[in-house]
Motif scaffolding. Structure first.
Motif, PDB file in Angstrom:
ATOM      1  N   LYS A   7       0.712  -1.161  -0.069  1.00 52.60           N
ATOM      2  CA  LYS A   7      -0.039  -0.181   0.028  1.00 52.60           C
ATOM      3  C   LYS A   7       0.919   1.361  -0.128  1.00 52.60           C
ATOM      4  O   LYS A   7       0.444   2.406  -0.336  1.00 52.60           O
ATOM      5  CB  LYS A   7      -0.730  -0.052   1.345  1.00 52.60           C
ATOM      6  CG  LYS A   7      -1.975  -1.099   1.313  1.00 52.60           C
ATOM      7  CD  LYS A   7      -2.660  -1.016  -0.083  1.00 52.60           C
ATOM      8  CE  LYS A   7      -3.869  -2.276  -0.001  1.00 52.60           C
ATOM      9  NZ  LYS A   7      -4.638  -2.349  -1.175  1.00 52.60           N
ATOM     10  N   THR A   8       2.232   1.108   0.275  1.00 52.20           N
ATOM     11  CA  THR A   8       3.043   2.395   0.373  1.00 52.20           C
ATOM     12  C   THR A   8       3.841   2.544  -0.931  1.00 52.20           C
ATOM     13  O   THR A   8       4.677   3.555  -0.917  1.00 52.20           O
ATOM     14  CB  THR A   8       3.923   2.190   1.531  1.00 52.20           C
ATOM     15  OG1 THR A   8       4.898   1.078   1.520  1.00 52.20           O
ATOM     16  CG2 THR A   8       3.182   2.283   2.860  1.00 52.20           C
ATOM     17  N   LEU A   9       3.754   1.458  -1.961  1.00 57.79           N
ATOM     18  CA  LEU A   9       4.551   1.754  -3.131  1.00 57.79           C
ATOM     19  C   LEU A   9       4.293   3.185  -3.966  1.00 57.79           C
ATOM     20  O   LEU A   9       2.904   3.258  -3.837  1.00 57.79           O
ATOM     21  CB  LEU A   9       4.304   0.475  -4.295  1.00 57.79           C
ATOM     22  CG  LEU A   9       5.063  -0.627  -3.236  1.00 57.79           C
ATOM     23  CD1 LEU A   9       4.752  -1.661  -4.574  1.00 57.79           C
ATOM     24  CD2 LEU A   9       6.492  -0.430  -3.368  1.00 57.79           C
ATOM     25  N   ALA A  10       4.901   3.813  -4.517  1.00 59.01           N
ATOM     26  CA  ALA A  10       4.718   5.112  -5.295  1.00 59.01           C
ATOM     27  C   ALA A  10       4.337   4.633  -6.758  1.00 59.01           C
ATOM     28  O   ALA A  10       3.514   4.212  -7.357  1.00 59.01           O
ATOM     29  CB  ALA A  10       5.857   5.987  -5.208  1.00 59.01           C
ATOM     30  N   VAL A  11       5.292   5.036  -7.709  1.00 61.38           N
ATOM     31  CA  VAL A  11       4.928   5.202  -8.847  1.00 61.38           C
ATOM     32  C   VAL A  11       5.537   3.802  -9.771  1.00 61.38           C
ATOM     33  O   VAL A  11       4.959   3.088 -10.091  1.00 61.38           O
ATOM     34  CB  VAL A  11       5.385   6.311  -9.744  1.00 61.38           C
ATOM     35  CG1 VAL A  11       4.595   6.379 -11.005  1.00 61.38           C
ATOM     36  CG2 VAL A  11       4.812   7.379  -8.956  1.00 61.38           C
ATOM     37  N   PHE A  12       6.794   3.878 -10.187  1.00 61.81           N
ATOM     38  CA  PHE A  12       7.453   3.030 -10.998  1.00 61.81           C
ATOM     39  C   PHE A  12       8.804   2.302 -10.458  1.00 61.81           C
ATOM     40  O   PHE A  12       9.265   2.615  -9.535  1.00 61.81           O
ATOM     41  CB  PHE A  12       7.711   3.754 -12.515  1.00 61.81           C
ATOM     42  CG  PHE A  12       6.348   3.762 -13.019  1.00 61.81           C
ATOM     43  CD1 PHE A  12       6.302   5.100 -13.354  1.00 61.81           C
ATOM     44  CD2 PHE A  12       5.676   2.844 -13.758  1.00 61.81           C
ATOM     45  CE1 PHE A  12       4.821   5.559 -14.032  1.00 61.81           C
ATOM     46  CE2 PHE A  12       4.259   3.050 -14.199  1.00 61.81           C
ATOM     47  CZ  PHE A  12       4.046   4.477 -14.497  1.00 61.81           C
ATOM     48  N   GLY A  14      12.362   1.353  -9.920  1.00 61.95           N
ATOM     49  CA  GLY A  14      13.817   2.137  -9.936  1.00 61.95           C
ATOM     50  C   GLY A  14      14.767   1.308 -10.242  1.00 61.95           C
ATOM     51  O   GLY A  14      14.919   0.210 -10.804  1.00 61.95           O
ATOM     52  N   LEU A  15      15.995   1.988 -10.127  1.00 64.83           N
ATOM     53  CA  LEU A  15      17.296   1.486 -10.229  1.00 64.83           C
ATOM     54  C   LEU A  15      17.811   0.199  -9.270  1.00 64.83           C
ATOM     55  O   LEU A  15      16.864   0.073  -8.453  1.00 64.83           O
ATOM     56  CB  LEU A  15      18.354   2.439 -10.095  1.00 64.83           C
ATOM     57  CG  LEU A  15      18.732   3.541 -11.153  1.00 64.83           C
ATOM     58  CD1 LEU A  15      19.633   4.501 -10.551  1.00 64.83           C
ATOM     59  CD2 LEU A  15      18.831   2.891 -12.577  1.00 64.83           C
ATOM     60  N   ALA A 220      19.682  -4.381  -3.754  1.00 67.00           N
ATOM     61  CA  ALA A 220      18.427  -3.852  -3.232  1.00 67.00           C
ATOM     62  C   ALA A 220      17.781  -3.362  -4.292  1.00 67.00           C
ATOM     63  O   ALA A 220      18.157  -2.416  -5.063  1.00 67.00           O
ATOM     64  CB  ALA A 220      18.618  -2.558  -2.042  1.00 67.00           C
ATOM     65  N   VAL A 221      16.520  -3.745  -4.657  1.00 71.72           N
ATOM     66  CA  VAL A 221      15.585  -3.319  -5.392  1.00 71.72           C
ATOM     67  C   VAL A 221      14.719  -2.052  -5.230  1.00 71.72           C
ATOM     68  O   VAL A 221      14.151  -2.354  -4.280  1.00 71.72           O
ATOM     69  CB  VAL A 221      14.763  -4.280  -6.084  1.00 71.72           C
ATOM     70  CG1 VAL A 221      13.661  -3.967  -7.310  1.00 71.72           C
ATOM     71  CG2 VAL A 221      15.547  -5.656  -6.619  1.00 71.72           C
ATOM     72  N   GLU A 222      14.583  -1.043  -5.905  1.00 70.31           N
ATOM     73  CA  GLU A 222      14.091   0.132  -5.435  1.00 70.31           C
ATOM     74  C   GLU A 222      12.524  -0.143  -5.489  1.00 70.31           C
ATOM     75  O   GLU A 222      11.917  -0.862  -6.155  1.00 70.31           O
ATOM     76  CB  GLU A 222      14.307   1.535  -6.290  1.00 70.31           C
ATOM     77  CG  GLU A 222      15.685   2.058  -5.877  1.00 70.31           C
ATOM     78  CD  GLU A 222      15.973   3.305  -6.543  1.00 70.31           C
ATOM     79  OE1 GLU A 222      16.983   3.936  -6.157  1.00 70.31           O
ATOM     80  OE2 GLU A 222      15.120   3.620  -7.458  1.00 70.31           O
ATOM     81  N   ALA A 229      15.197   7.370  -3.991  1.00 73.82           N
ATOM     82  CA  ALA A 229      15.339   5.921  -3.763  1.00 73.82           C
ATOM     83  C   ALA A 229      14.650   5.425  -2.797  1.00 73.82           C
ATOM     84  O   ALA A 229      14.987   6.218  -1.384  1.00 73.82           O
ATOM     85  CB  ALA A 229      17.150   5.536  -3.469  1.00 73.82           C
ATOM     86  N   ALA A 230      13.969   4.141  -2.467  1.00 78.04           N
ATOM     87  CA  ALA A 230      13.599   3.589  -1.367  1.00 78.04           C
ATOM     88  C   ALA A 230      13.567   2.186  -1.632  1.00 78.04           C
ATOM     89  O   ALA A 230      13.076   1.683  -2.882  1.00 78.04           O
ATOM     90  CB  ALA A 230      12.206   4.508  -0.947  1.00 78.04           C
TER      91      ALA A 230
END
Length: 337
Positions: A7-12, A14-15, A220-222, A229-230
């Motif tokens: 539920k806390t993921l944002a958009v797309f 990342g690196l 770590a996958v963003e 980065a998260a």
């Protein structure tokens, strides 16, 4: 198949971030530019390695060679020279190019056409190849015309000779070449018998062994966010390659409509479904790279079915209104930290 609602993921997507890379004075760290992106390499030192400067030069030469073989942006590359041939003309290519072409042929069948290296006319039509972005959205008639030029049976590979069988054929190896570049650098490092390395080119990764302190390499996958980065998931690839594909970075908008760079070879149009990103593990970065692209075309359900058939460790992030769901294939579990 395992599903987790996030539920806390944002958009797309990342690196890929390298996590915990050990004591730097015992690790050779190299970086540079290639294939329109960047590379980062970490190698555990041993007495067989050349100096850092010589190793960097050797890596840059190897990556330049891949570009000279497979880039559609270089008019004199092997691939460009083949694309410029007339029907029934042939070209002798390097063993590298022949290997990538043959893998493209194999994966077309394995993915039931979702991975098509003859997609070049459609990629260029939609403005994601060497040609410029179109000034208007292509018509259905033009899309059908370009789609007809895509023909996986329009060329043949015999030993190192590639023959053009279709006059309008245009091959694009962008779905495999970057991963193949990772594999080439991994092979280069293996000849020095190093005990551990991590090679990354534009998010495609190959890992061997452990770090100098004996701990595993971690990636770590963003979270798929455009805000910075998260970490979404920490992975320990072991002696595996890892590739990702997503539709969040390369796109354009026209009249309020978003067009992804990922084209579905079966329809001729940019993808439009809920799958936002794919992460694939495989012994070959080239093959992982291609599978990740194909799965972005297939969507979540078909990708999970393909992963189970081929026993592929995959992680999929799917858009769900304002939230995201994360799906894992059964064979992905051992790689989760």
């Amino acid at each position: 198949m395992i599903k987790i609602s996030m539920k806390t993921l944002a958009v797309f997507f990342g690196l890929l971030i390298l996590v915990g890379c050990g004591t730097e004075d015992k690790i050779v760290s190299l970086s540079g530019n290639t294939m329109g992106t960047t590379y980062h390499i970490k190698v555990v030192r041993n007495e067989r390695l050349p100096t850092t400067q010589l190793l960097q030069a050797e890596i840059d030469i190897a990556l330049e060679l891949v570009n000279d073989q497979m880039s559609t942006y270089r008019p004199k590359s092997e691939l460009s020279r083949f694309n410029q041939l007339g029907v029934n003309q042939r070209l002798k290519v390097s063993a590298d190019t022949a290997k990538v072409l043959n893998e493209g042929l194999r994966l077309y069948d394995t993915t039931q056409g979702a991975l098509d290296i003859t997609l070049g006319p459609l990629v260029n039509l939609w403005g994601f190849g060497p040609d410029k972005r179109p000034t208007a959205i292509p018509s259905a008639e033009t899309i059908a015309e370009m789609k007809a030029k895509s023909d996986i049976h329009g060329f043949s590979v015999k030993d190192l000779t590639v023959t053009k069988l279709s006059p309008d054929l245009y091959i694009d190896l962008s779905s495999l070449a970057k991963g193949y570049g990772v594999d080439k650098i991994a092979a280069l490092l293996n000849k020095y018998q190093v005990e551990g390395y991590l090679v990354e080119i534009g998010g495609e990764i190959s890992v061997k062994g452990v770090k100098n302190d004996g701990s595993p390499w971690r990636v770590a996958v963003e979270k798929p966010s455009s805000q910075g980065a998260a970490i979404q998931q920490v992975i320990e690839p072991g002696n595996m390659a890892l590739a990702t594909s997503g539709d969040y970075r390369i796109y354009y908008e026209e009249n309020g409509e978003r067009f992804s760079h990922l084209i579905d070879p079966r329809s001729g149009y940019p993808i439009k479904h809920k799958l936002a990103s794919v992460t694939v593990l495989h012994p070959s970065s080239m093959t992982a790279d291609a599978y990740a692209t194909a799965m972005m075309v297939l969507g979540t359900e078909e990708s999970l079915a393909l992963a189970e058939r081929e026993k592929l460790p995959v992680m999929l992030i799917e858009k769900d209104d304002d939230d995201y769901d994360v799906f894992y294939s059964e064979s992905f579990a051992p790689y989760i930290r």
